[in-house]
Write a protein that holds these residues in place. Structure first.
Motif, PDB file in Angstrom:
ATOM      1  N   THR A  15      -4.144 -14.293  -7.982  1.00  0.00           N
ATOM      2  CA  THR A  15      -4.164 -14.567  -6.786  1.00  0.00           C
ATOM      3  C   THR A  15      -5.334 -14.430  -5.912  1.00  0.00           C
ATOM      4  N   VAL A  16      -5.865 -13.310  -5.873  1.00  0.00           N
ATOM      5  CA  VAL A  16      -7.223 -13.150  -5.099  1.00  0.00           C
ATOM      6  C   VAL A  16      -8.277 -14.208  -5.663  1.00  0.00           C
ATOM      7  N   ALA A  17      -8.491 -14.523  -6.951  1.00  0.00           N
ATOM      8  CA  ALA A  17      -9.557 -15.345  -7.538  1.00  0.00           C
ATOM      9  C   ALA A  17      -8.913 -16.864  -7.024  1.00  0.00           C
ATOM     10  N   PHE A  18      -7.833 -17.109  -6.641  1.00  0.00           N
ATOM     11  CA  PHE A  18      -7.313 -18.302  -6.420  1.00  0.00           C
ATOM     12  C   PHE A  18      -7.639 -18.419  -4.760  1.00  0.00           C
ATOM     13  N   ALA A  19      -7.223 -17.534  -4.018  1.00  0.00           N
ATOM     14  CA  ALA A  19      -7.689 -17.631  -2.549  1.00  0.00           C
ATOM     15  C   ALA A  19      -8.964 -17.653  -2.575  1.00  0.00           C
ATOM     16  N   ASN A  20     -10.198 -17.104  -3.346  1.00  0.00           N
ATOM     17  CA  ASN A  20     -11.393 -16.992  -3.183  1.00  0.00           C
ATOM     18  C   ASN A  20     -11.870 -18.370  -3.499  1.00  0.00           C
ATOM     19  N   GLU A  21     -11.278 -19.070  -4.621  1.00  0.00           N
ATOM     20  CA  GLU A  21     -11.962 -20.456  -4.795  1.00  0.00           C
ATOM     21  C   GLU A  21     -11.526 -21.131  -3.757  1.00  0.00           C
ATOM     22  N   LYS A  22     -10.610 -20.826  -2.971  1.00  0.00           N
ATOM     23  CA  LYS A  22     -10.183 -21.790  -1.799  1.00  0.00           C
ATOM     24  C   LYS A  22     -10.950 -21.363  -0.541  1.00  0.00           C
ATOM     25  N   SER A  23     -11.796 -20.439  -0.807  1.00  0.00           N
ATOM     26  CA  SER A  23     -12.739 -19.967   0.340  1.00  0.00           C
ATOM     27  C   SER A  23     -11.841 -19.491   1.649  1.00  0.00           C
ATOM     28  N   VAL A  24     -10.633 -18.864   1.268  1.00  0.00           N
ATOM     29  CA  VAL A  24      -9.641 -18.473   2.362  1.00  0.00           C
ATOM     30  C   VAL A  24     -10.350 -17.235   2.863  1.00  0.00           C
ATOM     31  N   GLU A  25     -10.088 -16.820   3.973  1.00  0.00           N
ATOM     32  CA  GLU A  25     -10.410 -15.560   4.468  1.00  0.00           C
ATOM     33  C   GLU A  25      -9.352 -14.261   4.413  1.00  0.00           C
ATOM     34  N   PHE A  26      -9.517 -13.441   3.646  1.00  0.00           N
ATOM     35  CA  PHE A  26      -8.385 -12.593   3.528  1.00  0.00           C
ATOM     36  C   PHE A  26      -8.857 -11.003   3.363  1.00  0.00           C
ATOM     37  N   GLU A  27      -7.956 -10.033   3.654  1.00  0.00           N
ATOM     38  CA  GLU A  27      -8.417  -8.795   3.360  1.00  0.00           C
ATOM     39  C   GLU A  27      -7.450  -8.383   2.216  1.00  0.00           C
ATOM     40  N   HIS A  28      -7.860  -7.739   0.935  1.00  0.00           N
ATOM     41  CA  HIS A  28      -7.178  -7.281  -0.092  1.00  0.00           C
ATOM     42  C   HIS A  28      -6.914  -5.919   0.180  1.00  0.00           C
ATOM     43  N   ARG A  29      -5.560  -5.558   0.197  1.00  0.00           N
ATOM     44  CA  ARG A  29      -5.082  -4.199   0.277  1.00  0.00           C
ATOM     45  C   ARG A  29      -4.416  -3.881  -1.250  1.00  0.00           C
ATOM     46  N   ASP A  30      -5.204  -2.794  -1.670  1.00  0.00           N
ATOM     47  CA  ASP A  30      -4.350  -2.341  -2.862  1.00  0.00           C
ATOM     48  C   ASP A  30      -2.880  -1.595  -2.692  1.00  0.00           C
ATOM     49  N   ARG A  31      -2.177  -2.151  -3.417  1.00  0.00           N
ATOM     50  CA  ARG A  31      -0.861  -1.525  -3.220  1.00  0.00           C
ATOM     51  C   ARG A  31      -0.114  -1.352  -4.593  1.00  0.00           C
ATOM     52  N   MET A  32       0.407  -0.459  -5.069  1.00  0.00           N
ATOM     53  CA  MET A  32       0.954  -0.031  -6.336  1.00  0.00           C
ATOM     54  C   MET A  32       2.294  -0.882  -6.175  1.00  0.00           C
ATOM     55  N   PRO A  33       2.908  -1.280  -7.446  1.00  0.00           N
ATOM     56  CA  PRO A  33       4.270  -1.863  -7.330  1.00  0.00           C
ATOM     57  C   PRO A  33       5.268  -0.905  -6.835  1.00  0.00           C
ATOM     58  N   GLY A  34       6.215  -1.171  -5.901  1.00  0.00           N
ATOM     59  CA  GLY A  34       7.055  -0.440  -5.405  1.00  0.00           C
ATOM     60  C   GLY A  34       6.681   0.533  -4.478  1.00  0.00           C
ATOM     61  N   ALA A  35       5.450   0.275  -3.989  1.00  0.00           N
ATOM     62  CA  ALA A  35       4.893   1.164  -2.770  1.00  0.00           C
ATOM     63  C   ALA A  35       5.864   0.941  -1.563  1.00  0.00           C
ATOM     64  N   ASP A  36       6.057   2.222  -0.905  1.00  0.00           N
ATOM     65  CA  ASP A  36       6.904   1.921   0.240  1.00  0.00           C
ATOM     66  C   ASP A  36       6.299   1.887   1.572  1.00  0.00           C
ATOM     67  N   ASP A  37       5.258   1.199   1.708  1.00  0.00           N
ATOM     68  CA  ASP A  37       4.387   0.711   2.958  1.00  0.00           C
ATOM     69  C   ASP A  37       5.333  -0.200   3.611  1.00  0.00           C
ATOM     70  N   PRO A  38       5.838  -0.373   4.560  1.00  0.00           N
ATOM     71  CA  PRO A  38       6.943  -1.294   5.238  1.00  0.00           C
ATOM     72  C   PRO A  38       6.334  -2.681   5.320  1.00  0.00           C
ATOM     73  N   GLU A  39       4.985  -2.832   5.792  1.00  0.00           N
ATOM     74  CA  GLU A  39       4.273  -3.853   5.897  1.00  0.00           C
ATOM     75  C   GLU A  39       4.180  -4.854   4.530  1.00  0.00           C
ATOM     76  N   PHE A  40       3.956  -4.035   3.566  1.00  0.00           N
ATOM     77  CA  PHE A  40       3.764  -4.421   2.075  1.00  0.00           C
ATOM     78  C   PHE A  40       5.423  -5.012   1.683  1.00  0.00           C
ATOM     79  N   ARG A  41       6.347  -4.215   1.959  1.00  0.00           N
ATOM     80  CA  ARG A  41       7.711  -4.621   1.559  1.00  0.00           C
ATOM     81  C   ARG A  41       8.352  -5.495   2.301  1.00  0.00           C
ATOM     82  N   GLU A  42       7.743  -5.794   3.527  1.00  0.00           N
ATOM     83  CA  GLU A  42       8.125  -7.047   4.284  1.00  0.00           C
ATOM     84  C   GLU A  42       8.060  -8.183   3.594  1.00  0.00           C
ATOM     85  N   CYS A  43       6.678  -8.360   2.917  1.00  0.00           N
ATOM     86  CA  CYS A  43       6.218  -9.290   2.250  1.00  0.00           C
ATOM     87  C   CYS A  43       6.815  -9.288   0.832  1.00  0.00           C
ATOM     88  N   SER A  44       6.977  -8.478   0.222  1.00  0.00           N
ATOM     89  CA  SER A  44       7.559  -8.053  -1.069  1.00  0.00           C
ATOM     90  C   SER A  44       8.768  -7.580  -1.251  1.00  0.00           C
TER      91      SER A  44
END
Ligand SMILES: N[C@@H](CCC(=O)N[C@@H](CS)C(=O)NCC(=O)O)C(=O)O
Length: 212
Positions: A15-44
């Protein structure tokens, strides 16, 4: 735009490589599977990685995210519009995400992840994957590249190449014994794709954790 997910995941790498090939601006936030960060869980909602946030818009699944990014940023085209090429790209993406990742995952889990998680590694399962289930996958990729083609589909980099190259790194991290002399085109292909700038930042993060 934010992409959530641990860099060691082949799906996050894709996903990150695909976004980079598209020259999309983004921030990568390291999250483990199942992390209970509510902002991450809203997206996954099921805690799988990757997840994507684009303003108020949330999405999970590497393939869904690739299609979203392709529709939003058509240039360069990484998912062809032409029917036959598009079908093949989707097949290679699916092959990578299911058949290939499943085998690489057994090797990577038992040689890298299990001890981190306090689980007993199953080395016999890793060896079976390495010696029995992996060779037909490598033979299939080698056969696809037999005519000297640079890319899996057509004359340009596509999602197919990014998706199929990504899991190779987990084979390296799992010290999979591969007889590369039997798969020279596959070796050159994965080195060519993984050597692109679009993979560099995440691979550097991996190297800091598990070595190159
Ligand atoms: N089809 C999904 C698969 C995502 C996935 O399974 N990621 C793994 C990490 S490599 C995960 O989150 N596993 C945790 C789980 O299945 O609960 C995609 O392409 O994003």
């Amino acid at each position: 735009m934010i992409i959530y997910g641990a860099s060691l995941s082949p799906f996050v790498r894709k996903t990150v490589a695909f976004a980079n090939e598209k020259s999309v601006e983004f921030e990568h936030r390291d999250r483990m599977p199942g992390a209970d960060d509510p902002e991450f869980r809203e997206c996954s909602p099921f805690g799988k990685i990757p997840g994507l946030r684009d303003g108020d818009y949330c999405l999970s699944d590497s393939t869904a995210i690739a299609h979203y990014l392709e529709a939003k940023n058509p240039d360069p085209a990484l998912i062809p519009a032409e029917a036959e090429a598009r079908g093949k790209v989707m097949w290679f993406d699916e092959f990578a995400d299911t058949i290939f990742v499943a085998v690489g995952g057994v090797i990577f889990f038992n040689r890298v992840v299990a001890t981190f998680m306090g689980q007993e590694p199953d080395e016999a399962a890793a060896v079976t994957a390495e010696t029995e289930t992996l060779p037909p996958i490598l033979a299939f990729i080698e056969k696809t590249l037999a005519d000297g083609r640079e890319w899996l589909v057509g004359d340009n980099l596509t999602l197919a190449d990014i998706a199929v190259a990504a899991p190779f790194k987990n084979l390296d991290y799992g010290r999979a014994a591969v007889d590369w002399d039997a798969y020279p085109k596959t070796q050159a292909f994965k080195d060519r794709v993984l050597g692109r700038d679009s993979f560099a930042e995440l691979l550097a993060k991996d190297a800091a954790m598990v070595g190159g």
